[in-house]
Design a protein around this motif. Structure first.
Motif, PDB file in Angstrom:
ATOM      1  N   SER A   1       0.854  -1.179   0.000  1.00 33.54           N
ATOM      2  CA  SER A   1       0.000   0.000   0.000  1.00 33.54           C
ATOM      3  C   SER A   1       0.891   1.229   0.000  1.00 33.54           C
ATOM      4  O   SER A   1       2.110   1.123   0.211  1.00 33.54           O
ATOM      5  CB  SER A   1      -0.924   0.015   1.229  1.00 33.54           C
ATOM      6  N   THR A   2       0.308   2.394  -0.235  1.00 32.05           N
ATOM      7  CA  THR A   2       1.087   3.624  -0.322  1.00 32.05           C
ATOM      8  C   THR A   2       0.667   4.622   0.749  1.00 32.05           C
ATOM      9  O   THR A   2      -0.453   4.602   1.245  1.00 32.05           O
ATOM     10  CB  THR A   2       0.915   4.291  -1.703  1.00 32.05           C
ATOM     11  N   SER A   3       1.606   5.514   1.067  1.00 30.00           N
ATOM     12  CA  SER A   3       1.336   6.592   2.005  1.00 30.00           C
ATOM     13  C   SER A   3       0.387   7.606   1.366  1.00 30.00           C
ATOM     14  O   SER A   3       0.377   7.764   0.140  1.00 30.00           O
ATOM     15  CB  SER A   3       2.648   7.275   2.386  1.00 30.00           C
ATOM     16  N   PRO A   4      -0.384   8.342   2.169  1.00 28.42           N
ATOM     17  CA  PRO A   4      -1.246   9.373   1.589  1.00 28.42           C
ATOM     18  C   PRO A   4      -0.486  10.600   1.096  1.00 28.42           C
ATOM     19  O   PRO A   4      -1.044  11.408   0.339  1.00 28.42           O
ATOM     20  CB  PRO A   4      -2.177   9.747   2.748  1.00 28.42           C
ATOM     21  N   THR A   5       0.779  10.758   1.495  1.00 25.70           N
ATOM     22  CA  THR A   5       1.543  11.952   1.123  1.00 25.70           C
ATOM     23  C   THR A   5       2.439  11.671  -0.078  1.00 25.70           C
ATOM     24  O   THR A   5       3.214  10.716  -0.075  1.00 25.70           O
ATOM     25  CB  THR A   5       2.411  12.441   2.295  1.00 25.70           C
ATOM     26  N   ILE A   6       2.317  12.517  -1.097  1.00 23.36           N
ATOM     27  CA  ILE A   6       3.176  12.420  -2.283  1.00 23.36           C
ATOM     28  C   ILE A   6       4.082  13.641  -2.314  1.00 23.36           C
ATOM     29  O   ILE A   6       3.609  14.781  -2.210  1.00 23.36           O
ATOM     30  CB  ILE A   6       2.353  12.362  -3.580  1.00 23.36           C
ATOM     31  N   GLU A   7       5.384  13.426  -2.465  1.00 26.52           N
ATOM     32  CA  GLU A   7       6.327  14.522  -2.641  1.00 26.52           C
ATOM     33  C   GLU A   7       6.590  14.698  -4.134  1.00 26.52           C
ATOM     34  O   GLU A   7       6.955  13.738  -4.823  1.00 26.52           O
ATOM     35  CB  GLU A   7       7.638  14.245  -1.909  1.00 26.52           C
ATOM     36  N   TRP A   8       6.392  15.918  -4.615  1.00 21.14           N
ATOM     37  CA  TRP A   8       6.653  16.246  -6.022  1.00 21.14           C
ATOM     38  C   TRP A   8       7.915  17.086  -6.088  1.00 21.14           C
ATOM     39  O   TRP A   8       8.063  18.058  -5.343  1.00 21.14           O
ATOM     40  CB  TRP A   8       5.491  17.039  -6.626  1.00 21.14           C
ATOM     41  N   ARG A   9       8.838  16.732  -6.981  1.00 21.76           N
ATOM     42  CA  ARG A   9      10.028  17.542  -7.192  1.00 21.76           C
ATOM     43  C   ARG A   9       9.726  18.495  -8.345  1.00 21.76           C
ATOM     44  O   ARG A   9       9.527  18.078  -9.493  1.00 21.76           O
ATOM     45  CB  ARG A   9      11.240  16.671  -7.482  1.00 21.76           C
ATOM     46  N   ILE A  10       9.671  19.789  -8.016  1.00 15.08           N
ATOM     47  CA  ILE A  10       9.197  20.817  -8.944  1.00 15.08           C
ATOM     48  C   ILE A  10      10.375  21.593  -9.513  1.00 15.08           C
ATOM     49  O   ILE A  10      11.176  22.173  -8.774  1.00 15.08           O
ATOM     50  CB  ILE A  10       8.250  21.796  -8.233  1.00 15.08           C
ATOM     51  N   MET A  11      10.509  21.610 -10.837  1.00 15.85           N
ATOM     52  CA  MET A  11      11.500  22.442 -11.513  1.00 15.85           C
ATOM     53  C   MET A  11      10.935  23.845 -11.691  1.00 15.85           C
ATOM     54  O   MET A  11       9.780  24.007 -12.111  1.00 15.85           O
ATOM     55  CB  MET A  11      11.863  21.864 -12.874  1.00 15.85           C
ATOM     56  N   LYS A  12      11.739  24.861 -11.389  1.00 16.96           N
ATOM     57  CA  LYS A  12      11.320  26.249 -11.537  1.00 16.96           C
ATOM     58  C   LYS A  12      12.327  26.999 -12.382  1.00 16.96           C
ATOM     59  O   LYS A  12      13.520  27.004 -12.096  1.00 16.96           O
ATOM     60  CB  LYS A  12      11.186  26.907 -10.160  1.00 16.96           C
ATOM     61  N   ASP A  13      11.816  27.626 -13.445  1.00 14.44           N
ATOM     62  CA  ASP A  13      12.645  28.417 -14.355  1.00 14.44           C
ATOM     63  C   ASP A  13      11.900  29.712 -14.631  1.00 14.44           C
ATOM     64  O   ASP A  13      11.037  29.772 -15.511  1.00 14.44           O
ATOM     65  CB  ASP A  13      12.904  27.639 -15.644  1.00 14.44           C
ATOM     66  N   GLY A  14      12.202  30.760 -13.864  1.00 13.19           N
ATOM     67  CA  GLY A  14      11.453  32.005 -13.998  1.00 13.19           C
ATOM     68  C   GLY A  14      10.024  31.800 -13.544  1.00 13.19           C
ATOM     69  O   GLY A  14       9.766  31.324 -12.441  1.00 13.19           O
ATOM     70  N   ASP A  15       9.069  32.136 -14.424  1.00 14.29           N
ATOM     71  CA  ASP A  15       7.659  31.962 -14.102  1.00 14.29           C
ATOM     72  C   ASP A  15       7.154  30.551 -14.398  1.00 14.29           C
ATOM     73  O   ASP A  15       6.004  30.225 -14.083  1.00 14.29           O
ATOM     74  CB  ASP A  15       6.807  32.972 -14.880  1.00 14.29           C
ATOM     75  N   ARG A  16       7.984  29.754 -15.016  1.00 17.30           N
ATOM     76  CA  ARG A  16       7.570  28.387 -15.355  1.00 17.30           C
ATOM     77  C   ARG A  16       7.900  27.441 -14.208  1.00 17.30           C
ATOM     78  O   ARG A  16       8.948  27.545 -13.578  1.00 17.30           O
ATOM     79  CB  ARG A  16       8.267  27.898 -16.624  1.00 17.30           C
TER      80      ARG A  16
END
Length: 204
Positions: A100-115
């Motif tokens: 089974s999986t945990s309810p929390t998902i960590e997302w690794r977010i790339m940020k380039d200026g406004d993107r």
């Protein structure tokens, strides 16, 4: 036909530009909660008197990126982001043992200026061992994008008995998920003191 080719060329240039800046952008973490009772809806399940312990769910993830949950026989397989067009059942990636999986998902977010866009997820799994205990595994997955609908397991980090498991999982996500070729590249395995549970499907 010329317009279609132009669009493809522009999309290719955009992806190349993103690849060229992948090492220069900032990468941060964001977190979402996976609650199958509140933010998910089934899109396939046994009907009527049809037997079977399974259900397929679409859930809300990070800023409109979906999470697809495939449950069958006390096991789960998840896909993060946009699946291949017309394919709502990507390759099963799970563990052979009950899990089974945990309810929390960590997302690794790339940020380039406004993107900003999610390049990978880190999700904690609980996998049964032969003695009735749970082995905790951080599963790193590539997120399927709108243009390149490719997502799959990039790495496994056994969190049980593995010091700094979260940092190790983030390094795998940040260094390998962006250019990882699903179906060709092999997932990284960091087992520490506890052997990694046997995976099932396309996860290695």
């Amino acid at each position: 036909m010329r317009m279609a080719l132009t669009r493809l060329a522009i999309a290719g240039l955009a992806m190349a530009a993103m690849a060229g800046t992948a090492q220069a952008v900032d990468i941060e973490s964001a977190y979402t909660e996976l609650n199958t009772e509140k933010n998910c809806a089934p899109f396939a399940a046994p009907g009527g008197d049809e037997p079977g312990d399974w259900v397929n769910l679409v859930c809300s993830g990070w800023k409109g990126y979906p999470v697809l949950v495939y449950y069958s026989d006390a096991r789960e397989s998840l896909f993060y982001g946009f699946p291949p067009a017309g394919d709502l059942a990507p390759e099963w990636e799970s563990f052979s043992a009950f899990n089974s999986t945990s309810p929390t998902i960590e997302w690794r977010i790339m940020k380039d200026g406004d993107r900003e866009w999610p390049v990978a997820t880190i999700h904690r799994w609980f996998v049964d061992d032969d003695f009735g205990d749970k082995i905790e595994v951080l599963v790193v997955e590539k997120v399927g994008q709108l243009l390149e609908r490719q997502g799959c397991v990039v790495g496994y980090v056994v969190a049980t008995g593995n010091e700094n498991a979260n940092e190790k999982a983030r390094r795998i996500a940040d260094r390998q998920a962006y250019d990882f070729a699903c179906g060709a590249d092999q997932p990284v395995v960091d087992a520490g003191e506890v052997p990694a549970p046997m995976s099932a499907g396309g996860g290695g």
